[in-house]
Design a protein around this motif. Structure first.
Motif, PDB file in Angstrom:
ATOM      1  N   GLY A   1       0.798  -1.216   0.000  1.00 15.80           N
ATOM      2  CA  GLY A   1       0.000   0.000   0.000  1.00 15.80           C
ATOM      3  C   GLY A   1       0.832   1.268   0.000  1.00 15.80           C
ATOM      4  N   GLU A   2       2.070   1.179  -0.459  1.00 12.37           N
ATOM      5  CA  GLU A   2       2.971   2.335  -0.484  1.00 12.37           C
ATOM      6  C   GLU A   2       3.102   2.887  -1.900  1.00 12.37           C
ATOM      7  OE1 GLU A   2       5.840   0.644   3.093  1.00 12.37           O
ATOM      8  OE2 GLU A   2       6.569   0.647   1.045  1.00 12.37           O
ATOM      9  N   THR A   3       3.509   4.140  -1.978  1.00 10.28           N
ATOM     10  CA  THR A   3       3.755   4.760  -3.292  1.00 10.28           C
ATOM     11  C   THR A   3       5.221   5.174  -3.385  1.00 10.28           C
ATOM     12  OG1 THR A   3       2.989   6.872  -2.425  1.00 10.28           O
ATOM     13  CG2 THR A   3       1.401   5.583  -3.681  1.00 10.28           C
ATOM     14  N   LYS A   4       6.082   4.191  -3.352  1.00 10.08           N
ATOM     15  CA  LYS A   4       7.523   4.437  -3.500  1.00 10.08           C
ATOM     16  C   LYS A   4       7.891   4.283  -4.969  1.00 10.08           C
ATOM     17  CE  LYS A   4       9.017   2.831   1.024  1.00 10.08           C
ATOM     18  NZ  LYS A   4       9.829   1.837   1.736  1.00 10.08           N
ATOM     19  N   GLN A   5       8.678   5.231  -5.462  1.00  5.29           N
ATOM     20  CA  GLN A   5       9.106   5.160  -6.851  1.00  5.29           C
ATOM     21  C   GLN A   5      10.153   4.077  -7.036  1.00  5.29           C
ATOM     22  OE1 GLN A   5      10.423   9.045  -8.010  1.00  5.29           O
ATOM     23  NE2 GLN A   5       8.363   9.885  -8.022  1.00  5.29           N
ATOM     24  N   ILE A   6      10.167   3.512  -8.221  1.00  4.67           N
ATOM     25  CA  ILE A   6      11.171   2.517  -8.574  1.00  4.67           C
ATOM     26  C   ILE A   6      12.526   3.230  -8.610  1.00  4.67           C
ATOM     27  CG2 ILE A   6      11.976   1.068 -10.474  1.00  4.67           C
ATOM     28  CD1 ILE A   6       8.995   0.607 -11.084  1.00  4.67           C
ATOM     29  N   PRO A   7      13.553   2.616  -8.024  1.00  9.38           N
ATOM     30  CA  PRO A   7      14.871   3.260  -8.034  1.00  9.38           C
ATOM     31  C   PRO A   7      15.348   3.587  -9.450  1.00  9.38           C
ATOM     32  CG  PRO A   7      14.864   1.374  -6.572  1.00  9.38           C
ATOM     33  CD  PRO A   7      13.567   1.344  -7.312  1.00  9.38           C
ATOM     34  N   ILE A   8      16.029   4.674  -9.579  1.00  8.97           N
ATOM     35  CA  ILE A   8      16.686   5.168 -10.789  1.00  8.97           C
ATOM     36  C   ILE A   8      15.688   5.743 -11.805  1.00  8.97           C
ATOM     37  CG2 ILE A   8      18.231   4.654 -12.727  1.00  8.97           C
ATOM     38  CD1 ILE A   8      19.352   2.355 -10.924  1.00  8.97           C
ATOM     39  N   LEU A   9      14.689   4.971 -12.216  1.00  6.15           N
ATOM     40  CA  LEU A   9      13.806   5.394 -13.306  1.00  6.15           C
ATOM     41  C   LEU A   9      12.427   5.881 -12.863  1.00  6.15           C
ATOM     42  CD1 LEU A   9      14.594   2.448 -15.731  1.00  6.15           C
ATOM     43  CD2 LEU A   9      15.454   4.776 -15.882  1.00  6.15           C
ATOM     44  N   GLY A  10      12.050   5.641 -11.630  1.00  6.31           N
ATOM     45  CA  GLY A  10      10.695   5.935 -11.160  1.00  6.31           C
ATOM     46  C   GLY A  10      10.267   7.379 -11.346  1.00  6.31           C
ATOM     47  N   ASN A  11      11.146   8.319 -11.032  1.00 10.89           N
ATOM     48  CA  ASN A  11      10.812   9.735 -11.178  1.00 10.89           C
ATOM     49  C   ASN A  11      10.568  10.092 -12.637  1.00 10.89           C
ATOM     50  OD1 ASN A  11      10.379  12.350 -10.203  1.00 10.89           O
ATOM     51  ND2 ASN A  11      12.500  12.937 -10.612  1.00 10.89           N
ATOM     52  N   LEU A  12      11.360   9.536 -13.522  1.00 13.18           N
ATOM     53  CA  LEU A  12      11.192   9.763 -14.959  1.00 13.18           C
ATOM     54  C   LEU A  12       9.843   9.222 -15.432  1.00 13.18           C
ATOM     55  CD1 LEU A  12      12.460  10.676 -17.682  1.00 13.18           C
ATOM     56  CD2 LEU A  12      13.368   8.347 -17.869  1.00 13.18           C
ATOM     57  N   PHE A  13       9.471   8.033 -14.982  1.00 15.11           N
ATOM     58  CA  PHE A  13       8.188   7.445 -15.377  1.00 15.11           C
ATOM     59  C   PHE A  13       7.016   8.305 -14.908  1.00 15.11           C
ATOM     60  CE2 PHE A  13      10.248   2.972 -15.000  1.00 15.11           C
ATOM     61  CZ  PHE A  13      10.903   3.164 -16.198  1.00 15.11           C
ATOM     62  N   GLN A  14       7.131   8.863 -13.708  1.00 14.97           N
ATOM     63  CA  GLN A  14       6.053   9.711 -13.195  1.00 14.97           C
ATOM     64  C   GLN A  14       5.897  10.976 -14.039  1.00 14.97           C
ATOM     65  OE1 GLN A  14       3.775   8.967 -10.783  1.00 14.97           O
ATOM     66  NE2 GLN A  14       4.759   6.977 -10.793  1.00 14.97           N
ATOM     67  N   LYS A  15       7.007  11.535 -14.501  1.00 11.17           N
ATOM     68  CA  LYS A  15       6.960  12.746 -15.314  1.00 11.17           C
ATOM     69  C   LYS A  15       6.432  12.459 -16.721  1.00 11.17           C
ATOM     70  CE  LYS A  15      10.686  15.181 -12.983  1.00 11.17           C
ATOM     71  NZ  LYS A  15      12.071  15.660 -13.082  1.00 11.17           N
ATOM     72  N   ILE A  16       6.904  11.386 -17.345  1.00 13.71           N
ATOM     73  CA  ILE A  16       6.521  11.083 -18.713  1.00 13.71           C
ATOM     74  C   ILE A  16       5.036  10.716 -18.814  1.00 13.71           C
ATOM     75  CG2 ILE A  16       6.847   9.444 -20.620  1.00 13.71           C
ATOM     76  CD1 ILE A  16       9.792   9.315 -19.850  1.00 13.71           C
ATOM     77  N   PHE A  17       4.542   9.913 -17.881  1.00 14.23           N
ATOM     78  CA  PHE A  17       3.180   9.410 -17.947  1.00 14.23           C
ATOM     79  C   PHE A  17       2.243  10.121 -16.972  1.00 14.23           C
ATOM     80  CE2 PHE A  17       5.976   5.704 -18.919  1.00 14.23           C
ATOM     81  CZ  PHE A  17       5.740   5.685 -20.283  1.00 14.23           C
ATOM     82  N   LYS A  18       2.487  11.408 -16.713  1.00 16.15           N
ATOM     83  CA  LYS A  18       1.704  12.141 -15.704  1.00 16.15           C
ATOM     84  C   LYS A  18       0.215  12.257 -16.063  1.00 16.15           C
ATOM     85  CE  LYS A  18       3.256  16.464 -17.653  1.00 16.15           C
ATOM     86  NZ  LYS A  18       4.351  17.366 -17.559  1.00 16.15           N
ATOM     87  N   THR A  19      -0.145  12.059 -17.318  1.00 15.55           N
ATOM     88  CA  THR A  19      -1.550  12.191 -17.707  1.00 15.55           C
ATOM     89  C   THR A  19      -2.370  10.938 -17.426  1.00 15.55           C
ATOM     90  OG1 THR A  19      -1.053  11.508 -19.961  1.00 15.55           O
ATOM     91  CG2 THR A  19      -1.041  13.879 -19.502  1.00 15.55           C
ATOM     92  N   LEU A  20      -1.718   9.835 -17.039  1.00 14.75           N
ATOM     93  CA  LEU A  20      -2.456   8.593 -16.751  1.00 14.75           C
ATOM     94  C   LEU A  20      -3.066   8.632 -15.373  1.00 14.75           C
ATOM     95  CD1 LEU A  20      -0.134   5.840 -18.218  1.00 14.75           C
ATOM     96  CD2 LEU A  20      -2.192   6.762 -19.197  1.00 14.75           C
TER      97      LEU A  20
END
Length: 106
Positions: free
Chosen positions: A87-106
């Motif tokens: 039940g946590e919202t931890k980003q995947i190491p290294i790439l997680g922040n990038l994925f959140q920015k690229i797919f922010k409209t989902l």
């Protein structure tokens, strides 16, 4: 309690290739939760990374590079899946922040 509501979609989103598509369709409309959307962005990013790296590495016959890619993607996928289960919202190491920015409209 939004985490409990979107937990199924969040977990499904980490099944490589088809999981993010199923999770996106499950998380659309009135049932959309930010928790599930977060994990869908992470899972979709991992799937795309897996496909791109696989296509790049298929041009070379380097077994160690292929095994390393499979190992890294597997570890990141398991990490994301376990954070969704907890039940946590931890980003995947290294790439997680990038994925959140690229797919922010989902």
């Amino acid at each position: 309690m939004e985490e409990k509501k979107g937990k199924t979609q969040a977990i499904i989103s980490y099944i490589l290739l088809i999981g993010p598509l199923i999770a996106i369709s499950m998380n659309s409309g009135e049932d959309k939760t930010e928790f599930a959307s977060f994990h869908i962005r992470q899972g979709l990013g991992l799937t795309i990374t897996f496909i791109v790296l696989g296509l790049l590495l298929s041009n070379f016959n380097i077994p160690m590079a292929t095994m390393s890619m499979w190992g890294a993607i597997s570890i990141l996928t398991l990490y994301g899946m376990f954070t969704a289960v907890k039940g946590e919202t931890k980003q995947i190491p290294i790439l997680g922040n990038l994925f959140q920015k690229i797919f922010k409209t989902l």
